[in-house]
Design a protein around this motif. Structure first.
Motif, PDB file in Angstrom:
ATOM      1  N   ALA A   1       0.851  -1.188   0.000  1.00  0.00           N
ATOM      2  CA  ALA A   1       0.000   0.000   0.000  1.00  0.00           C
ATOM      3  C   ALA A   1       0.886   1.237   0.000  1.00  0.00           C
ATOM      4  O   ALA A   1       1.784   1.356   0.842  1.00  0.00           O
ATOM      5  CB  ALA A   1      -0.905  -0.009   1.223  1.00  0.00           C
TER       6      ALA A   1
ATOM      7  N   ASP B   1      -2.310  -1.238  -9.070  1.00  0.00           N
ATOM      8  CA  ASP B   1      -3.704  -0.810  -9.103  1.00  0.00           C
ATOM      9  C   ASP B   1      -3.720   0.646  -8.649  1.00  0.00           C
ATOM     10  O   ASP B   1      -3.626   0.924  -7.453  1.00  0.00           O
ATOM     11  CB  ASP B   1      -4.569  -1.694  -8.191  1.00  0.00           C
TER      12      ASP B   1
ATOM     13  N   SER C   1      -1.850   0.764  -4.842  1.00  0.00           N
ATOM     14  CA  SER C   1      -1.131  -0.435  -4.407  1.00  0.00           C
ATOM     15  C   SER C   1      -0.316  -1.022  -5.547  1.00  0.00           C
ATOM     16  O   SER C   1      -0.666  -0.878  -6.711  1.00  0.00           O
ATOM     17  CB  SER C   1      -2.110  -1.493  -3.892  1.00  0.00           C
TER      18      SER C   1
ATOM     19  N   LYS D   1      -6.351   1.773  -6.109  1.00  0.00           N
ATOM     20  CA  LYS D   1      -6.132   1.318  -4.730  1.00  0.00           C
ATOM     21  C   LYS D   1      -4.779   1.769  -4.196  1.00  0.00           C
ATOM     22  O   LYS D   1      -4.418   1.426  -3.058  1.00  0.00           O
ATOM     23  CB  LYS D   1      -6.234  -0.201  -4.647  1.00  0.00           C
TER      24      LYS D   1
END
Length: 126
Positions: free
Chosen positions: A23, A73, A78, A76
Motif C-alpha cells: 500500500a 492498481d 497499491s 487502490k
C-alpha cells in the motif's frame, strides 16, 4: 515523503504461490517507479522487479522471470508481486520501494530508491 506498507507474506511449499501487496501513500506524485526487493539470511538485498508508475514497462531479475509478475492498481494505490512456482531459494524478507526515477537498466540499484517499507517474510519449504 512516501509511506509503503507490505503485506501478504507467509509460508508455502515449493511450487506454491503467494501474492504480496504494498500500500502506497503520501507524495506519490514524486515517485516514478515502484520496486520489489528481497533479502535472504546472510545475503545482500537484491532487486526482484520494478514497474514504472506512468507506463507499462516492467523489469525482472533473471531468477524470477516467468514466475513473478509485478503489477499496480492505481485506484487502490497499491503495487503487487504475484509469485508462482515458488522455490526454497525464494525464501527472504521482501521489501517494497519507491524511486523518483524510471526503472531503466539501473533499476536494481538500491540507492535510487527513496522510500522503503518494513518488509514481509516469505518462507518456501521443500
Amino acid at each position: 515523503q512516501v509511506r509503503l506498507v507490505e503485506s501478504g507474506g507467509g509460508s508455502v511449499q515449493a511450487g506454491g504461490s503467494l501474492r504480496l501487496s504494498c500500500a502506497v501513500s503520501g507524495h506519490t506524485f514524486s515517485r516514478n517507479s515502484l520496486g520489489w526487493f528481497r533479502q535472504a539470511p546472510g545475503k545482500e538485498r537484491e532487486g526482484v522487479a520494478c514497474l514504472n508508475t506512468g507506463g507499462p514497462s516492467t523489469y525482472y531479475a533473471d531468477s524470477v522471470k516467468g514466475r513473478f509478475t509485478i503489477s499496480r492498481d492505481s485506484a487502490k494505490n497499491s503495487v503487487y508481486l504475484q509469485m508462482n512456482s515458488l522455490k526454497p531459494e525464494d525464501t527472504a524478507m521482501y521489501y517494497c520501494a519507491a524511486a523518483p526515477f524510471l526503472c531503466g537498466d539501473r533499476w536494481p540499484n538500491q540507492e535510487r530508491y527513496a522510500d522503503w517499507g518494513q518488509g514481509t517474510q516469505v518462507t518456501v519449504s521443500s
